[in-house]
Design a protein around this motif. Structure first.
Motif, short mmCIF file in Angstrom:
data_model
loop_
_atom_site.label_atom_id
_atom_site.label_comp_id
_atom_site.label_asym_id
_atom_site.label_seq_id
_atom_site.Cartn_x
_atom_site.Cartn_y
_atom_site.Cartn_z
N TYR A 3 0.67 -1.22 -0.29
CA TYR A 3 -0.04 0.22 0.22
C TYR A 3 0.63 1.25 0.05
O TYR A 3 1.82 1.45 0.60
CB TYR A 3 -0.96 -0.26 0.81
CG TYR A 3 -2.29 -0.47 1.05
CD1 TYR A 3 -1.54 -1.68 0.82
CD2 TYR A 3 -3.61 -0.15 0.50
CE1 TYR A 3 -3.32 -2.80 -0.25
CE2 TYR A 3 -4.35 -0.88 -0.50
CZ TYR A 3 -4.23 -2.25 -0.06
OH TYR A 3 -5.89 -2.75 -1.07
N ASP A 4 0.85 2.03 -0.67
CA ASP A 4 1.45 3.66 -1.52
C ASP A 4 0.97 5.05 -0.19
O ASP A 4 -0.20 4.57 -0.16
CB ASP A 4 0.96 3.11 -2.43
CG ASP A 4 1.85 2.06 -3.13
OD1 ASP A 4 2.16 1.23 -2.79
OD2 ASP A 4 1.93 2.59 -4.70
N ASP A 5 2.35 5.71 -0.35
CA ASP A 5 2.34 6.42 -0.29
C ASP A 5 1.93 7.17 1.87
O ASP A 5 1.98 8.26 2.24
CB ASP A 5 0.92 7.58 -0.92
CG ASP A 5 1.06 7.21 -2.15
OD1 ASP A 5 1.87 7.22 -2.66
OD2 ASP A 5 -0.04 7.92 -3.27
N GLY A 6 1.63 6.34 2.37
CA GLY A 6 1.89 6.31 3.70
C GLY A 6 0.47 7.90 3.99
O GLY A 6 0.87 8.52 4.82
N TRP A 9 10.07 12.80 -3.10
CA TRP A 9 8.92 13.93 -3.57
C TRP A 9 8.14 12.97 -4.27
O TRP A 9 7.11 13.29 -5.33
CB TRP A 9 9.72 14.85 -4.41
CG TRP A 9 10.67 16.07 -3.71
CD1 TRP A 9 11.69 15.75 -3.93
CD2 TRP A 9 10.49 16.58 -2.27
NE1 TRP A 9 12.70 16.59 -3.25
CE2 TRP A 9 11.49 17.04 -2.30
CE3 TRP A 9 9.79 16.65 -1.39
CZ2 TRP A 9 12.39 17.58 -1.00
CZ3 TRP A 9 9.59 16.99 -0.01
CH2 TRP A 9 10.80 17.80 0.12
N HIS A 10 7.78 11.72 -4.76
CA HIS A 10 6.83 10.77 -5.88
C HIS A 10 6.84 11.35 -6.91
O HIS A 10 5.40 11.52 -7.27
CB HIS A 10 5.27 11.59 -5.06
CG HIS A 10 4.63 9.92 -5.43
ND1 HIS A 10 3.84 9.84 -6.42
CD2 HIS A 10 4.10 8.92 -4.79
CE1 HIS A 10 3.20 9.07 -6.59
NE2 HIS A 10 2.84 8.59 -5.92
N SER A 11 8.06 11.94 -7.71
CA SER A 11 7.91 12.12 -8.90
C SER A 11 7.84 11.10 -9.43
O SER A 11 8.42 9.66 -9.01
CB SER A 11 9.65 12.94 -9.47
OG SER A 11 9.50 13.67 -7.81
N GLY A 70 -2.89 -1.17 -3.49
CA GLY A 70 -4.16 0.18 -3.78
C GLY A 70 -2.91 1.27 -2.69
O GLY A 70 -2.00 1.33 -2.15
N HIS A 71 -3.52 1.32 -2.13
CA HIS A 71 -3.59 3.51 -1.32
C HIS A 71 -4.99 2.95 -0.85
O HIS A 71 -6.15 3.34 -0.88
CB HIS A 71 -3.88 4.54 -2.17
CG HIS A 71 -3.30 4.92 -3.10
ND1 HIS A 71 -2.97 4.15 -4.62
CD2 HIS A 71 -1.78 5.47 -3.69
CE1 HIS A 71 -2.05 4.46 -5.42
NE2 HIS A 71 -1.21 4.88 -4.79
N ALA A 72 -5.10 3.20 0.56
CA ALA A 72 -6.03 3.19 1.83
C ALA A 72 -6.52 4.33 1.55
O ALA A 72 -8.45 4.24 2.09
CB ALA A 72 -4.81 3.12 3.26
ZN LIG Z 1 2.17 6.98 -4.63
#
Ligand SMILES: [Zn+2]
Length: 287
Positions: free
Chosen positions: A22-25, A90-92, A200-202
């Motif tokens: 799972y992504d992005d924190g 920076w998620h680039s 996924g992303h939560a």
């Molecule tokens: Zn992401």
């Protein structure tokens, strides 16, 4: 020696492994971790450390979805028992920002996450799922050993190349139920080891108001814990790498495990454990 086919088994001789990514924190990870912990599942959380602690929202069909990130100081306790992995500072999009910036984002993210967690970070997920051969090579040189894409494979294969790890499916995949039923059901004859990765992303559970999907998924698979190894992305990559590094004698009767972990394999219908750092003998099947 006679004809023989050796196959990887996961720890304790299990034929199946399941992992989440799972992504992005995002702040919704708090609720996700609670669900996963309740059912004993393991997840890798891919985090761009430069955006930790930022707030924001996304408009979806006229309503706002919170996409704020957890604070840096929350990371070690929140993700305890799971894996914290890199996701670019920076998620680039790393294939299009130029090599120097991509290199910086990869290695500085890793350094900051390691400092934050006190643990070595060796797994990654490509921001936006994009990568090139050059980006993959940068990850390898920066000490990363696995990296997840966003290309759903729709199957349970073990990646040949862990730096291009295609997940089984996203949690919003319309076929999620079918795939999980197939995975938990009896394995087809000669199927070999099976690996399920859900990603996924939560915040997407808030976006579609469908937290029941992950609750149902976790509850269902946890009923098969005798057969399925629940592990983080990194634990799986490490284990498979240990299996792939086994040394065989010329007649395959002896197998040397140079890794620090016990490795299990199936040979002629029997399961063998090759203890870490030792050599085991495999009887000739006599066929
Ligand atoms: Zn992401």
């Amino acid at each position: 020696m006679g004809k023989r086919m050796d196959r990887l088994c996961f720890p304790h001789g299990k034929a199946k492994a399941l992992t989440l990514s799972y992504d992005d924190g995002v702040v919704q990870d708090r609720r996700l971790v609670g669900i996963l912990n309740r059912y004993g599942l393991k997840c890798t959380f891919n985090i761009g450390s430069g955006v930790l602690g930022t707030t924001g929202e996304m408009r979806v069909n006229g309503s706002a979805v919170d996409v704020s990130k957890v604070a840096p100081e929350e990371v070690p306790a929140l993700y305890e028992g799971h894996e914290v992995a890199g996701h670019g500072l920076w998620h680039s999009a790393l294939d299009s920002v130029g090599t120097p910036a991509a290199m910086y984002e990869i290695i500085e993210d890793r350094r900051r996450l390691e400092q934050l967690t006190g643990r070595m970070v060796r797994s990654f997920a490509y921001p936006f799922g994009v990568y090139s051969e050059e980006v993959k090579e940068m990850l390898r040189l920066a000490g990363y050993e696995s990296a997840r894409t966003v290309m759903s494979a729709g199957d349970f294969g073990i990646p040949r190349d862990f730096l291009a790890w295609n997940p089984t499916c996203h949690h919003n995949d319309p076929d999620l139920d079918g795939l999980i039923r197939k995975f938990c059901g009896p394995a087809p004859l000669h199927a070999g080891p099976q690996l399920f990765m859900l990603w996924g992303h939560a915040y997407e559970f808030d976006e579609r108001d469908n937290w029941d999907i992950i609750e149902k998924f976790a509850s269902h698979v946890s009923g098969f814990s005798e057969e399925i190894w629940f592990a983080t992305n990194g634990q799986i990559a490490d284990y498979v790498s240990a299996y792939r590094s086994l040394r065989y004698s010329a007649d395959a009767s002896r197998i040397l495990n140079l890794s620090g972990t016990d490795v299990y394999l199936e040979s002629a219908g029997a399961v063998y454990r090759i203890p870490g750092g030792s050599e085991a003998e495999i009887p000739d099947p006599g066929i």
